[in-house]
Structure formats: structure tokens, C-alpha cells
Design an enzyme around this catalytic site. Structure first.
Site, PDB file in Angstrom:
ATOM      1  N   GLU A 222      91.215  -8.637 -29.286  1.00  0.00           N
ATOM      2  CA  GLU A 222      90.664  -9.001 -30.448  1.00  0.00           C
ATOM      3  C   GLU A 222      89.198  -8.607 -30.449  1.00  0.00           C
ATOM      4  O   GLU A 222      88.293  -9.247 -29.960  1.00  0.00           O
ATOM      5  CB  GLU A 222      90.994 -10.427 -30.974  1.00  0.00           C
ATOM      6  CG  GLU A 222      90.161 -10.753 -32.231  1.00  0.00           C
ATOM      7  CD  GLU A 222      90.076 -12.308 -32.622  1.00  0.00           C
ATOM      8  OE1 GLU A 222      89.287 -12.563 -33.433  1.00  0.00           O
ATOM      9  OE2 GLU A 222      91.052 -12.996 -32.003  1.00  0.00           O
TER      10      GLU A 222
ATOM     11  N   ARG B 149      81.754  -7.953 -35.672  1.00  0.00           N
ATOM     12  CA  ARG B 149      80.356  -8.480 -35.564  1.00  0.00           C
ATOM     13  C   ARG B 149      79.210  -7.451 -35.148  1.00  0.00           C
ATOM     14  O   ARG B 149      77.935  -7.622 -35.413  1.00  0.00           O
ATOM     15  CB  ARG B 149      80.245  -9.616 -34.969  1.00  0.00           C
ATOM     16  CG  ARG B 149      80.830 -11.004 -35.613  1.00  0.00           C
ATOM     17  CD  ARG B 149      80.793 -12.355 -34.868  1.00  0.00           C
ATOM     18  NE  ARG B 149      81.602 -12.222 -33.455  1.00  0.00           N
ATOM     19  CZ  ARG B 149      81.677 -13.080 -32.725  1.00  0.00           C
ATOM     20  NH1 ARG B 149      80.536 -14.183 -32.945  1.00  0.00           N
ATOM     21  NH2 ARG B 149      82.284 -12.966 -31.582  1.00  0.00           N
TER      22      ARG B 149
ATOM     23  N   LYS C  37      94.959 -19.519 -37.041  1.00  0.00           N
ATOM     24  CA  LYS C  37      93.711 -19.879 -35.931  1.00  0.00           C
ATOM     25  C   LYS C  37      93.343 -21.166 -36.316  1.00  0.00           C
ATOM     26  O   LYS C  37      92.779 -21.296 -37.258  1.00  0.00           O
ATOM     27  CB  LYS C  37      92.980 -18.542 -36.197  1.00  0.00           C
ATOM     28  CG  LYS C  37      91.697 -18.794 -35.273  1.00  0.00           C
ATOM     29  CD  LYS C  37      90.769 -17.558 -35.797  1.00  0.00           C
ATOM     30  CE  LYS C  37      89.683 -17.609 -34.944  1.00  0.00           C
ATOM     31  NZ  LYS C  37      88.628 -16.299 -34.966  1.00  0.00           N
TER      32      LYS C  37
END
Length: 207
Positions: free
Chosen positions: A41, A45, A129
Site C-alpha cells: 500500500e 504522502r 480500514k
């Protein structure tokens, strides 16, 4: 075709990665694949994240690759173009969720309380999540949510080698997202053998 849930459940741990240099994508992918964790994943960012996903997808077509920290529809589009298998968001944004549904790409949005779980279920989602896991009450909170709602969770945020077993023991948990086996510092220093050893240890621990 294997579903996303089946793939997550088989892997048990999903490495959550902040990558600073696109040239690290290939050695990182190799370290993951060769040590039994053919998934990633890549969080959006860092500026090179989308290019890193593209490079990893091209070099390792069989890997399960997701984009994380997805906050906008534009990031959804860029992720799809880069070749991701799924999208992860830190929170539950109905607009982003609906956009992913309309685009036909799987999204695993972040939730950490009953109201958000119900909003996600209302939109047809059953894989969520749990984030940030530890600050949100950890295993105790997740057990409470799991007792009420027929959904699957991927806890992320504060999950480590010390507590991953506790999370995986909950029947609703498909897999845990973690950063401990993919430290950005080791990537920046090019210490792929050390990173590979951490990945291998994580795989052996959960299997």
C-alpha cells in the site's frame, strides 16, 4: 478470480509504505516479493508515490498494489491510471467512496466508530480500514464493533509485531496494515537486505 478480501486474508499483513524516491520502487518490490509479501500500500504522502506505483506495477504485475492516504477524486483517477488494485483512505468521505464505486475500483475507507461503520454499510461497503487502530481503542474497540456489524476490518495505525497477533485473532480482521517492516529510513539508505529481513520476519510471524 481471487477477490480482494481473499487476497488480504491470505497475506495477513499489508505493508504501508511512504516512498521518497521513485528509483526505490523496484528494489522495494523485489524485497517484498522475494520475502513472501507480494503486496504494497503506497501512501500518496510523497510526491513520487504515483510514479512509484507505476514502476512497481510494471515490474511486478502479479503484486497486489493499493494506493493509500487517498483524499481526492483526482488522486483516485491517478491511482487507477497507475494500475492499483484497490484504494485506501484514512477516513470515510462519502464523495470519494461514491467516486470509487462509480469508477469500479475497490475502496477500503477508514472508520473508527459505529456511526462511520453504518455510513459505510449504507453505501454497500463491507471491508473497512480501522484507523487509527491503537489510538481509537485498539483490540477492545474492534471487538466491540465486530460484535455488532457484519463487516471485515483491516486495522492500521499502531499495529506492530507486538500486537499483530491480537488483531489477527479477531474473526472479522482480514489483514493488518503495518509500517514496521518497511521503514522509510532503510529505503532512503538503500539497506534492502535489512528491509527484506524485516519483511521475512513479519511473514514468518503471522504464518
Amino acid at each position: 478470480m481471487t477477490t480482494l478480501n481473499e487476497q488480504l486474508a491470505k497475506l495477513k499483513v499489508i505493508p504501508v509504505i511512504a516512498i521518497n524516491n521513485v528509483e526505490h520502487a523496484i528494489p522495494l518490490g523485489r524485497a517484498l516479493v522475494e520475502n513472501g509479501m507480494p503486496c504494497a500500500e503506497i501512501t500518496l504522502r510523497t510526491e513520487c508515490a504515483i510514479d512509484a506505483i507505476k514502476a512497481m506495477r510494471e515490474a511486478f504485475p502479479e503484486m497486489l498494489i493499493g494506493s493509500g492516504t487517498v483524499l481526492t477524486n483526482e488522486q483516485v483517477d491517478a491511482s487507477i491510471e497507475a494500475g492499483v488494485d484497490f484504494i485506501v483512505s484514512p477516513g470515510f468521505n462519502p464523495r470519494t467512496v461514491q467516486y470509487c464505486i462509480d469508477k469500479g475500483v475497490a475502496i477500503v475507507p477508514g472508520v473508527n466508530n459505529p456511526s462511520l461503520v453504518e455510513q459505510a454499510m449504507e453505501m454497500g461497503l463491507r471491508t473497512l480500514k480501522f484507523f487509527p487502530a491503537e489510538p481509537s481503542g485498539g483490540v477492545g474497540m474492534l471487538k466491540a464493533l465486530s460484535a455488532v456489524y457484519p463487516v471485515n476490518f483491516m486495522p492500521t495505525g499502531g499495529v506492530s509485531l507486538n500486537n499483530v497477533d491480537d488483531y489477527l485473532s479477531i474473526s472479522s480482521v482480514l489483514a493488518c496494515g503495518g509500517t514496521w517492516m518497511v521503514p522509510t529510513k532503510l529505503m532512503d539508505e538503500g539497506k534492502w537486505d535489512e528491509l527484506g529481513a524485516l519483511v521475512k520476519a513479519a511473514v514468518e510471524h503471522v504464518n
